[in-house]
Design an enzyme around this catalytic site. Sequence first.
Site, mmCIF file in Angstrom:
data_model
loop_
_atom_site.group_PDB
_atom_site.id
_atom_site.type_symbol
_atom_site.label_atom_id
_atom_site.label_comp_id
_atom_site.label_asym_id
_atom_site.label_seq_id
_atom_site.Cartn_x
_atom_site.Cartn_y
_atom_site.Cartn_z
ATOM 1 N N PRO A 2 0.844 -1.208 0.000
ATOM 2 C CA PRO A 2 0.000 0.000 0.000
ATOM 3 C C PRO A 2 0.874 1.250 0.000
ATOM 4 O O PRO A 2 1.843 1.331 0.744
ATOM 5 C CB PRO A 2 -0.774 -0.091 1.307
ATOM 6 C CG PRO A 2 -0.577 -1.466 1.818
ATOM 7 C CD PRO A 2 0.680 -1.994 1.214
ATOM 8 N N GLU A 3 0.545 2.188 -0.839
ATOM 9 C CA GLU A 3 1.273 3.452 -0.843
ATOM 10 C C GLU A 3 0.463 4.494 -0.080
ATOM 11 O O GLU A 3 -0.651 4.233 0.375
ATOM 12 C CB GLU A 3 1.541 3.885 -2.288
ATOM 13 C CG GLU A 3 2.518 2.929 -2.977
ATOM 14 C CD GLU A 3 3.565 3.647 -3.814
ATOM 15 O OE1 GLU A 3 3.826 4.841 -3.556
ATOM 16 O OE2 GLU A 3 4.127 3.009 -4.711
ATOM 17 N N HIS A 104 -6.271 -14.958 8.285
ATOM 18 C CA HIS A 104 -5.291 -13.870 8.391
ATOM 19 C C HIS A 104 -5.828 -12.680 9.192
ATOM 20 O O HIS A 104 -5.233 -11.614 9.188
ATOM 21 C CB HIS A 104 -4.846 -13.417 7.006
ATOM 22 C CG HIS A 104 -4.250 -14.517 6.182
ATOM 23 N ND1 HIS A 104 -3.153 -15.233 6.605
ATOM 24 C CD2 HIS A 104 -4.603 -15.043 4.995
ATOM 25 C CE1 HIS A 104 -2.855 -16.156 5.692
ATOM 26 N NE2 HIS A 104 -3.727 -16.061 4.705
ATOM 27 N N ARG A 127 0.771 -11.550 4.986
ATOM 28 C CA ARG A 127 2.233 -11.645 5.017
ATOM 29 C C ARG A 127 2.845 -11.148 6.327
ATOM 30 O O ARG A 127 4.027 -11.323 6.559
ATOM 31 C CB ARG A 127 2.825 -10.887 3.810
ATOM 32 C CG ARG A 127 2.342 -11.516 2.507
ATOM 33 C CD ARG A 127 2.951 -10.861 1.305
ATOM 34 N NE ARG A 127 4.404 -11.034 1.282
ATOM 35 C CZ ARG A 127 5.190 -10.518 0.337
ATOM 36 N NH1 ARG A 127 4.669 -9.800 -0.614
ATOM 37 N NH2 ARG A 127 6.480 -10.714 0.381
#
Length: 296
Positions: A2-3, A104, A127
Amino acid sequence: MPELPEVETVRRGLQPVLEGARIERVETRRPNLRYPFPERFGERLAGHRITSLGRRAKYLIADVEDAPLLICHLGMSGSFRIETDEDGTTPGAFHHERSKSEKHDHVVFHVATAKGEPARVVFNDPRRFGFMLFAERNGAEHPMLSGLGVEPTGNALDGELLAGLFRDKKTPLKAALLDQRLIAGLGNIYVCEALWRAGLSPTRAAGTVAVVGKVARERAALLATSIREVIADAIAAGGSSLRDYVHTDGSLGYFQHSFSVYDREGAPCAHSGCAGHVERIVQSGRSTFYCRQCQR
Ligand SMILES: [Zn+2]
């Protein structure tokens, strides 16, 4: 990853639920994400009200009354999902699809919103490069935040400031723009896009937009404007995705943000009158997309 515009979109999506909300209980379903959770993580937050949800670079910062500041980072694959009794939404998923797999779901904030309605804010991160940390209010700024450069979103970033940051720098312009100590939160995608918009080559020395003289001043001003614009446009696109999502399917309407050069190797340059094509080169181990014809 994500930016900044995505993080800002997440913040705006969470804000209506979290600002003014009372944290009833925090469930952590494992001892760590990228880092271990702080000691007594849930205990220190439970029972307290979130007064504001801010952002610095790519960090979300929750100001919690009578508790430490809560710093959250989405890492590579983190996302938040809001669950009320009626629906579930995932704010900010707009370039990479977000995981919806419950295995998750690592953190669940059970809150009572400012209106007194129960909601769950779920952090999902396949992750596990994301993290949640505390920053104590007394004393110095948290080490994660203290070295960060200027925000690329506000008017503070202008040509003069950029020229000052880049003066005498021999590193490629792209590398200088990615340096978080100079400008905080600008990532690979938006650096490529801003350089294309400004018509500047990613390989030119950063100092060349800072040399004293009219041309350099104009370059610096154009680059500063381009950075602010690509970020603002992406935030606006993220914002419209928040408005458009369909409640019934339980997730935020996924849409592909369209880029002019990023990930468009071989495509004709979109600048009108330019006959060039988008090229991909590798700089510092990362892909750069640009048009050799019009970016000088
Ligand atoms: Zn071009």
